[in-house]
Motif scaffolding. Structure first.
Motif, PDB file in Angstrom:
ATOM      1  N   PHE A  57       9.778  24.667   8.669  1.00  0.00           N
ATOM      2  CA  PHE A  57       9.941  25.585   7.537  1.00  0.00           C
ATOM      3  C   PHE A  57      10.543  26.892   8.046  1.00  0.00           C
ATOM      4  CE2 PHE A  57       6.531  22.789   6.047  1.00  0.00           C
ATOM      5  CZ  PHE A  57       6.953  22.501   4.758  1.00  0.00           C
ATOM      6  N   LEU A  58      11.587  27.353   7.380  1.00  0.00           N
ATOM      7  CA  LEU A  58      12.213  28.633   7.713  1.00  0.00           C
ATOM      8  C   LEU A  58      11.613  29.702   6.813  1.00  0.00           C
ATOM      9  CD1 LEU A  58      14.422  28.514   9.923  1.00  0.00           C
ATOM     10  CD2 LEU A  58      14.195  26.373   8.680  1.00  0.00           C
ATOM     11  N   ILE A  59      10.889  30.653   7.410  1.00  0.00           N
ATOM     12  CA  ILE A  59      10.141  31.661   6.649  1.00  0.00           C
ATOM     13  C   ILE A  59      10.528  33.060   7.123  1.00  0.00           C
ATOM     14  CG2 ILE A  59       8.210  30.135   6.116  1.00  0.00           C
ATOM     15  CD1 ILE A  59       6.718  31.388   8.513  1.00  0.00           C
ATOM     16  N   HIS A  60       9.978  34.061   6.451  1.00  0.00           N
ATOM     17  CA  HIS A  60      10.131  35.468   6.814  1.00  0.00           C
ATOM     18  C   HIS A  60      11.601  35.813   7.103  1.00  0.00           C
ATOM     19  CE1 HIS A  60       8.237  39.285   7.822  1.00  0.00           C
ATOM     20  NE2 HIS A  60       9.123  39.406   8.771  1.00  0.00           N
ATOM     21  N   ALA A  64      19.768  34.280   5.451  1.00  0.00           N
ATOM     22  CA  ALA A  64      19.387  34.153   6.861  1.00  0.00           C
ATOM     23  C   ALA A  64      18.607  32.866   7.094  1.00  0.00           C
ATOM     24  CB  ALA A  64      18.564  35.358   7.289  1.00  0.00           C
ATOM     25  N   SER A  65      17.662  32.569   6.205  1.00  0.00           N
ATOM     26  CA  SER A  65      16.863  31.354   6.343  1.00  0.00           C
ATOM     27  C   SER A  65      17.729  30.110   6.211  1.00  0.00           C
ATOM     28  CB  SER A  65      15.751  31.330   5.286  1.00  0.00           C
ATOM     29  OG  SER A  65      14.846  32.393   5.466  1.00  0.00           O
ATOM     30  N   LEU A  66      18.640  30.121   5.234  1.00  0.00           N
ATOM     31  CA  LEU A  66      19.492  28.955   5.006  1.00  0.00           C
ATOM     32  C   LEU A  66      20.429  28.703   6.187  1.00  0.00           C
ATOM     33  CD1 LEU A  66      20.410  29.435   1.236  1.00  0.00           C
ATOM     34  CD2 LEU A  66      18.991  27.604   2.204  1.00  0.00           C
ATOM     35  N   GLU A  67      20.971  29.768   6.757  1.00  0.00           N
ATOM     36  CA  GLU A  67      21.898  29.571   7.869  1.00  0.00           C
ATOM     37  C   GLU A  67      21.184  29.027   9.101  1.00  0.00           C
ATOM     38  OE1 GLU A  67      25.146  32.041  10.536  1.00  0.00           O
ATOM     39  OE2 GLU A  67      24.941  32.476   8.405  1.00  0.00           O
ATOM     40  N   LEU A  68      19.982  29.572   9.399  1.00  0.00           N
ATOM     41  CA  LEU A  68      19.249  29.067  10.554  1.00  0.00           C
ATOM     42  C   LEU A  68      18.799  27.626  10.315  1.00  0.00           C
ATOM     43  CD1 LEU A  68      18.222  29.755  13.365  1.00  0.00           C
ATOM     44  CD2 LEU A  68      16.070  30.512  12.328  1.00  0.00           C
ATOM     45  N   HIS A 125      12.990  42.010  16.697  1.00  0.00           N
ATOM     46  CA  HIS A 125      13.103  40.605  16.288  1.00  0.00           C
ATOM     47  C   HIS A 125      14.144  39.870  17.116  1.00  0.00           C
ATOM     48  CE1 HIS A 125      10.703  40.328  12.546  1.00  0.00           C
ATOM     49  NE2 HIS A 125      10.984  41.605  12.410  1.00  0.00           N
ATOM     50  N   ALA A 126      13.834  38.645  17.488  1.00  0.00           N
ATOM     51  CA  ALA A 126      14.834  37.776  18.090  1.00  0.00           C
ATOM     52  C   ALA A 126      15.997  37.589  17.129  1.00  0.00           C
ATOM     53  CB  ALA A 126      14.199  36.427  18.419  1.00  0.00           C
ATOM     54  N   ASP A 127      17.228  37.549  17.670  1.00  0.00           N
ATOM     55  CA  ASP A 127      18.383  37.280  16.809  1.00  0.00           C
ATOM     56  C   ASP A 127      18.620  35.773  16.744  1.00  0.00           C
ATOM     57  OD1 ASP A 127      19.659  36.582  19.193  1.00  0.00           O
ATOM     58  OD2 ASP A 127      21.174  38.160  19.087  1.00  0.00           O
ATOM     59  N   GLN A 128      19.717  35.374  16.129  1.00  0.00           N
ATOM     60  CA  GLN A 128      19.964  33.950  15.928  1.00  0.00           C
ATOM     61  C   GLN A 128      19.982  33.182  17.247  1.00  0.00           C
ATOM     62  OE1 GLN A 128      23.964  32.089  15.012  1.00  0.00           O
ATOM     63  NE2 GLN A 128      23.081  32.048  12.942  1.00  0.00           N
ATOM     64  N   ASN A 129      20.684  33.719  18.248  1.00  0.00           N
ATOM     65  CA  ASN A 129      20.753  33.039  19.545  1.00  0.00           C
ATOM     66  C   ASN A 129      19.383  32.923  20.193  1.00  0.00           C
ATOM     67  OD1 ASN A 129      23.482  32.566  19.418  1.00  0.00           O
ATOM     68  ND2 ASN A 129      24.066  34.331  20.671  1.00  0.00           N
ATOM     69  N   GLU A 130      18.593  34.002  20.083  1.00  0.00           N
ATOM     70  CA  GLU A 130      17.259  33.988  20.705  1.00  0.00           C
ATOM     71  C   GLU A 130      16.311  33.050  19.965  1.00  0.00           C
ATOM     72  OE1 GLU A 130      16.871  38.399  22.662  1.00  0.00           O
ATOM     73  OE2 GLU A 130      17.145  38.276  20.492  1.00  0.00           O
ATOM     74  N   LEU A 131      16.439  32.983  18.648  1.00  0.00           N
ATOM     75  CA  LEU A 131      15.635  32.022  17.889  1.00  0.00           C
ATOM     76  C   LEU A 131      15.978  30.592  18.295  1.00  0.00           C
ATOM     77  CD1 LEU A 131      15.837  33.707  14.359  1.00  0.00           C
ATOM     78  CD2 LEU A 131      13.758  33.455  15.730  1.00  0.00           C
ATOM     79  N   MET A 132      17.264  30.315  18.438  1.00  0.00           N
ATOM     80  CA  MET A 132      17.681  28.989  18.867  1.00  0.00           C
ATOM     81  C   MET A 132      17.215  28.705  20.294  1.00  0.00           C
ATOM     82  SD  MET A 132      19.163  27.460  16.331  1.00  0.00           S
ATOM     83  CE  MET A 132      20.079  26.115  17.093  1.00  0.00           C
ATOM     84  N   LYS A 133      17.272  29.700  21.145  1.00  0.00           N
ATOM     85  CA  LYS A 133      16.787  29.551  22.531  1.00  0.00           C
ATOM     86  C   LYS A 133      15.305  29.198  22.528  1.00  0.00           C
ATOM     87  CE  LYS A 133      15.955  32.282  26.710  1.00  0.00           C
ATOM     88  NZ  LYS A 133      16.731  32.023  27.893  1.00  0.00           N
ATOM     89  N   TRP A 134      14.530  29.883  21.670  1.00  0.00           N
ATOM     90  CA  TRP A 134      13.087  29.611  21.619  1.00  0.00           C
ATOM     91  C   TRP A 134      12.824  28.166  21.187  1.00  0.00           C
ATOM     92  CZ3 TRP A 134       9.396  28.729  17.612  1.00  0.00           C
ATOM     93  CH2 TRP A 134       8.072  28.819  18.032  1.00  0.00           C
ATOM     94  N   GLU A 169      10.037  32.127  11.882  1.00  0.00           N
ATOM     95  CA  GLU A 169      10.644  33.276  11.197  1.00  0.00           C
ATOM     96  C   GLU A 169      12.157  33.211  11.304  1.00  0.00           C
ATOM     97  OE1 GLU A 169      12.099  36.495  12.380  1.00  0.00           O
ATOM     98  OE2 GLU A 169      11.273  36.818  14.382  1.00  0.00           O
ATOM     99  N   SER A 170      12.844  33.866  10.366  1.00  0.00           N
ATOM    100  CA  SER A 170      14.306  33.813  10.344  1.00  0.00           C
ATOM    101  C   SER A 170      14.911  35.159   9.957  1.00  0.00           C
ATOM    102  CB  SER A 170      14.772  32.731   9.367  1.00  0.00           C
ATOM    103  OG  SER A 170      14.195  32.916   8.082  1.00  0.00           O
ATOM    104  N   THR A 171      14.236  36.246  10.340  1.00  0.00           N
ATOM    105  CA  THR A 171      14.715  37.583   9.977  1.00  0.00           C
ATOM    106  C   THR A 171      16.188  37.760  10.324  1.00  0.00           C
ATOM    107  OG1 THR A 171      12.496  38.416  10.479  1.00  0.00           O
ATOM    108  CG2 THR A 171      14.235  40.048  10.204  1.00  0.00           C
ATOM    109  N   TYR A 172      16.544  37.408  11.549  1.00  0.00           N
ATOM    110  CA  TYR A 172      17.932  37.500  12.002  1.00  0.00           C
ATOM    111  C   TYR A 172      18.538  36.103  12.166  1.00  0.00           C
ATOM    112  CZ  TYR A 172      17.660  42.531  12.743  1.00  0.00           C
ATOM    113  OH  TYR A 172      17.549  43.881  12.549  1.00  0.00           O
ATOM    114  N   GLY A 173      18.187  35.209  11.269  1.00  0.00           N
ATOM    115  CA  GLY A 173      18.677  33.841  11.350  1.00  0.00           C
ATOM    116  C   GLY A 173      20.171  33.699  11.166  1.00  0.00           C
ATOM    117  N   ASN A 174      20.817  34.713  10.613  1.00  0.00           N
ATOM    118  CA  ASN A 174      22.275  34.651  10.403  1.00  0.00           C
ATOM    119  C   ASN A 174      23.011  35.789  11.098  1.00  0.00           C
ATOM    120  OD1 ASN A 174      21.308  36.686   8.754  1.00  0.00           O
ATOM    121  ND2 ASN A 174      22.642  36.204   7.023  1.00  0.00           N
TER     122      ASN A 174
END
Length: 466
Positions: free
Chosen positions: A427-430, A435-439, A406-415, A212-217
């Protein structure tokens, strides 16, 4: 064995999560969400499903939020009759949410006909309460960390994702004639420092990852969310106003109650009444008692003096009459009501009543999708369209993003750091497109991962002859 994926939703948008996994002639739908927000997205709910519903063999849910489960009644109505697999808390939450969604849709269709603001002569609900209840016999529970064989060659395992009660990330182990492959769906990932839920489990490997990439940016506030909440509540109290908090009944309401309890116990905000005006939120809150192993609050819920869901200033309002009576409250109160994006539910009549009052405050505490009333208010709209009328916006509008589930960008990267081997494809979804493109770009630059942001209805051949 051949494996394909088709994105039936949750692609460049945060709603309508539906991912069709085809393994030879077997069809598995991961999540079955309702589209929300922009009108062009909501219209998809009324379209015929891209494949006949009867052809789907299984549905597996990551969690219960409506954007992941809310399309189930319509799919069952169209002919789906297989198993719907989810964790036990997710199943109980799904029952509550779907009945509520059916009820709201019936009420909104009736109200639209009565007031004459629908373009249809007889507006119909997408589905009814009766349709929602027909989903229940198909639900089957799985537990975290236990392998569940869908077929002898396809095994799914659910792991804790945080986010909300019972939310799971899913690992599919696919055993071909020549090779074994692993597919991982993150679901919606929670926070690493949530006071109620455990952090998302990190997995060591995946051949194909769907994240997921809700807060990917975006990053959440670095300030403590309870400090921001404290400041806004105090400011509203000093003006003699009412603080209205549109909040998702599942997860967000319970987190708010936890923080408000802590603030009042420590005398950081006044001991003013807190009204939870959402029958669904009340039902959901009871599930925390029923599933103590799925969260951190077990001991506190056993002690009246320490229970954030049961104390002297907290009042639960079930009936419609009780809800309407809150319109007479002129100040020194906090009202929590659903829905969180102000797309429907009881919060609408509270907004109708509170928005024109400059002493009152509206506090949004979660992601607001494009096209929703919540997003428009945060973007500075001077009027809010409700019940066919344009309501002036004079109340103070606030947003606390540190309360997001939702995890933010830093937390998504940490995961993603948990993966000892990089996936062959991610695949960057949701997430909304930016947001998806930046992550995707960040994972490519920082991790060297091969990333894709799929389009709606796009298909990919993942494996051939494995």
């Amino acid at each position: 064995m051949n494996v394909r994926i088709k994105f039936l939703g949750g692609a460049q948008t945060v709603t309508g999560s539906r991912y069709l996994l085809e393994i030879d002639d077997k069809k598995i739908l991961v999540d079955c969400g309702l589209f929300q927000g922009l009108r062009e997205l909501r219209r998809r709910n009324w379209d015929n499903f891209p494949i006949p519903a009867s052809q789907i063999d299984w549905i597996i849910l990551t969690h219960a939020h409506i954007d992941h489960s809310g399309y189930l009644p319509k799919l069952v109505k169209e002919g789906f009759s297989g198993k719907i697999i989810a964790t036990a808390p997710t199943i109980e939450l799904v029952k509550i949410l779907l009945v509520d969604a059916g009820k709201l849709q019936e009420e909104e269709a009736d109200f639209a006909q009565k007031k004459g603001y629908s373009k249809h002569e007889k507006p119909l609900p997408l589905y009814t309460v009766d349709d929602a209840e027909k989903v229940f016999p198909l639900l089957e529970a799985i537990s975290f960390d236990q392998e569940y064989p869908i077929t002898p060659n396809v095994i799914v395992t659910a792991y804790n994702a945080g986010h909300i009660l019972g939310a799971a990330l899913l690992k599919f182990k696919i055993k071909g004639d020549r090779q074994e492959k692993k597919l991982v769906f993150s679901g919606d990932l929670g926070r690493y420092h949530d006071p109620i839920l455990n952090p998302p489990l990190e997995l060591p490997s995946a051949d194909i990852l769907f994240i997921e990439s809700t807060y990917g940016n975006r990053l959440h506030e670095t300030h403590s969310p309870e400090e921001i909440l404290e400041s806004i509540i105090k400011e509203c109290y000093q003006k003699g106003g009412v603080a209205l908090i549109p909040a998702f009944a599942v997860g967000r309401t319970q987190l708010l109650l936890y923080y408000l309890f802590q603030l009042q116990e420590r005398e950081r905000i006044p001991n003013i009444p807190i009204y939870v005006d959402s029958p669904m939120a009340i039902d959901v809150t009871r599930l925390y008692q029923a599933f103590p192993s799925y969260h951190r609050l077990g001991p506190a819920l056993q002690e009246d003096g320490d229970n954030p869901f049961s104390h002297k200033t907290l009042h639960y309002y079930q009936s419609q009459d009780a809800s309407i009576s809150l319109n007479e409250v002129n100040g020194d109160a906090i009202i929590i009501s659903a829905s969180g994006m102000a797309t429907g539910g009881r919060v609408l009549h509270h907004l109708y009543n509170r928005l024109p009052n400059e002493r009152d405050s509206i506090i949004f505490v979660g992601f607001q999708a494009m096209g929703t009333r919540g997003r428009k208010l945060l973007d500075g709209d001077k009027t809010c369209r409700m019940y066919g009328l344009d309501i002036p916006v004079k109340a103070s509008i606030h947003y606390i993003n540190g309360l997001s589930a939702h995890a933010d960008q830093n937390e998504l990267m940490k995961w993603t750091m948990g993966f000892t081997h990089k996936p062959k494809l991610t695949f960057l979804i949701h997430g909304e497109k930016n947001a998806s493109l930046e992550l995707a770009k960040l994972l490519k630059e920082k991790r060297g991962w091969n990333t894709v942001v799929p389009d709606y209805l796009e298909s990919f051949e993942l494996f051939q002859n494995i």
